[in-house]
Write a protein that holds these residues in place. Structure first.
Motif, PDB file in Angstrom:
ATOM      1  N   CYS A 184       0.834  -1.276   0.190  1.00 56.60           N
ATOM      2  CA  CYS A 184       0.012   0.054  -0.065  1.00 56.60           C
ATOM      3  C   CYS A 184       0.939   1.278   0.043  1.00 56.60           C
ATOM      4  O   CYS A 184       1.683   1.382   0.905  1.00 56.60           O
ATOM      5  N   LYS A 187      -3.880   3.693  -0.573  1.00 54.96           N
ATOM      6  CA  LYS A 187      -5.079   3.159   0.017  1.00 54.96           C
ATOM      7  C   LYS A 187      -5.273   1.465   0.009  1.00 54.96           C
ATOM      8  O   LYS A 187      -4.982   1.049  -1.286  1.00 54.96           O
ATOM      9  N   ALA A 189      -7.298  -1.931   2.174  1.00 61.15           N
ATOM     10  CA  ALA A 189      -7.961  -2.474   3.446  1.00 61.15           C
ATOM     11  C   ALA A 189      -8.192  -3.868   3.542  1.00 61.15           C
ATOM     12  O   ALA A 189      -8.179  -4.434   2.175  1.00 61.15           O
ATOM     13  N   GLU A 227     -10.821  -0.031  -0.976  1.00 60.34           N
ATOM     14  CA  GLU A 227     -11.681   0.250   0.211  1.00 60.34           C
ATOM     15  C   GLU A 227     -12.263  -0.633   0.685  1.00 60.34           C
ATOM     16  O   GLU A 227     -12.946  -1.519  -0.056  1.00 60.34           O
ATOM     17  N   PRO A 228     -13.026  -0.625   1.803  1.00 59.17           N
ATOM     18  CA  PRO A 228     -14.049  -1.722   2.438  1.00 59.17           C
ATOM     19  C   PRO A 228     -15.276  -1.699   1.628  1.00 59.17           C
ATOM     20  O   PRO A 228     -15.854  -0.918   1.042  1.00 59.17           O
ATOM     21  N   TRP A 235     -12.904  -3.350   9.194  1.00 60.80           N
ATOM     22  CA  TRP A 235     -11.752  -3.688   8.024  1.00 60.80           C
ATOM     23  C   TRP A 235     -10.460  -3.061   8.702  1.00 60.80           C
ATOM     24  O   TRP A 235     -10.462  -2.018   9.595  1.00 60.80           O
ATOM     25  N   HIS A 236      -9.613  -3.986   8.429  1.00 57.91           N
ATOM     26  CA  HIS A 236      -8.242  -2.986   8.888  1.00 57.91           C
ATOM     27  C   HIS A 236      -7.752  -2.297   7.849  1.00 57.91           C
ATOM     28  O   HIS A 236      -7.609  -2.627   6.393  1.00 57.91           O
ATOM     29  N   ILE A 237      -7.457  -1.018   8.030  1.00 58.99           N
ATOM     30  CA  ILE A 237      -6.921   0.119   6.856  1.00 58.99           C
ATOM     31  C   ILE A 237      -5.282   0.103   6.998  1.00 58.99           C
ATOM     32  O   ILE A 237      -4.700   0.235   8.126  1.00 58.99           O
ATOM     33  N   TYR A 238      -4.975  -0.209   5.792  1.00 64.76           N
ATOM     34  CA  TYR A 238      -3.375  -0.317   5.861  1.00 64.76           C
ATOM     35  C   TYR A 238      -2.762   1.205   5.884  1.00 64.76           C
ATOM     36  O   TYR A 238      -3.529   2.028   5.622  1.00 64.76           O
TER      37      TYR A 238
END
Length: 268
Positions: A184, A187, A189, A227-228, A235-238
């Protein structure tokens, strides 16, 4: 920019739910209307679908979204063209053979002035993404042994990804069927679903599913997206520069490297 979708699972799993949500972003809820593609690994083989038409209205995408192809690893891409013409040759994901395996790659971002190193792999289309993929494959072939272990590959892939990110936005998915590498720049996730499974609802379509009715207690399924895709899951956001190596639905290695910050494709 484009959008990415990947899956890593410990049992053959279909991508219908996530793919349905992503396709809506290809010309309906999002601007990514310049083609799409998806790759499903089946053993050492890869089942590929590509179409330069908007996936929100593509008859082929509609067919795939209803087709329960089961795979442990899958990669999907919807395109918003910035570099290269809108045609079949320029639709991701791209694939090449290396060391007796099919490698599949999809990229989100722009490296408009990228020039690849000399090597046996050359681009068919005219996108910077395919040039990057060919460069990556050339460097792997020239610098690593055929029997390189996943963690050795991850170290080299991370170094190359960091170099590419110095030249532009580089979000990517890459797999040889055994593992899935994700990187990443701006963006990305991910979510890992395991027992106890519950319901989920797509953000971009009025579609919900109860995963408890579709899975077994031993299943582990991870989904990676730009994106989720769902509105009722965590969700895990990078983080910027974060990378993960997935295998059978689990993260087997991860880390974070320093990369430039970009906004709307421009380096800050």
């Amino acid at each position: 920019m484009c959008e990415l979708l990947g899956m890593s699972a410990n049992t053959p799993t279909d991508l219908c739910f996530s793919f349905t949500g992503l396709t809506r972003r290809g010309g309906q809820t999002g601007p990514h209307k310049d083609g799409w593609g998806v790759a499903f690994y089946e053993g050492k083989g890869v089942r590929l679908f590509h179409d330069p038409e908007p996936c929100a209205t593509s008859a082929i995408a509609g067919f795939v979204s209803q087709l329960p192809i089961k795979s442990k690893t899958a990669i999907c891409h919807i395109r918003q063209a910035n570099v290269g013409s809108i045609n079949l040759a320029n639709t991701h994901p791209f694939t090449r053979e290396l060391w007796g395996r099919y490698w599949v790659f999809a990229h989100n971002g722009q490296l408009p002035h990228f020039v690849r190193h000399v090597g046996m792999y050359e681009a068919v289309g005219d996108t910077d993404s395919e040039e990057i993929f060919c460069d990556l494959m050339n460097q792997l072939r020239q610098n690593l042994p055929r029997d390189a272990m996943p963690l050795q590959l991850a170290a080299t892939l991370t170094r190359l990804a960091q170099e590419y990110a110095q030249q532009g936005v580089f979000n990517c998915l890459l797999s040889n069927g055994d593992w899935l590498f994700t990187f990443c720049t701006t963006k990305m996730a991910s979510i890992t679903r395991r027992a106890p499974f519950g319901p989920a609802r797509l953000t971009d379509a009025d579609v919900a599913v109860d995963f408890a009715a579709e899975t077994t207690p031993n299943d582990v399924v991870s989904v990676i997206a730009t994106e989720p895709l769902t509105s009722d899951e965590q969700w895990h956001i990078y983080q910027r520069g974060e990378w993960r190596l997935w295998q059978l639905g689990e993260v087997i290695a991860s880390g974070q490297v320093e990369v430039p910050e970009y906004h709307n494709g421009q380096r800050l």
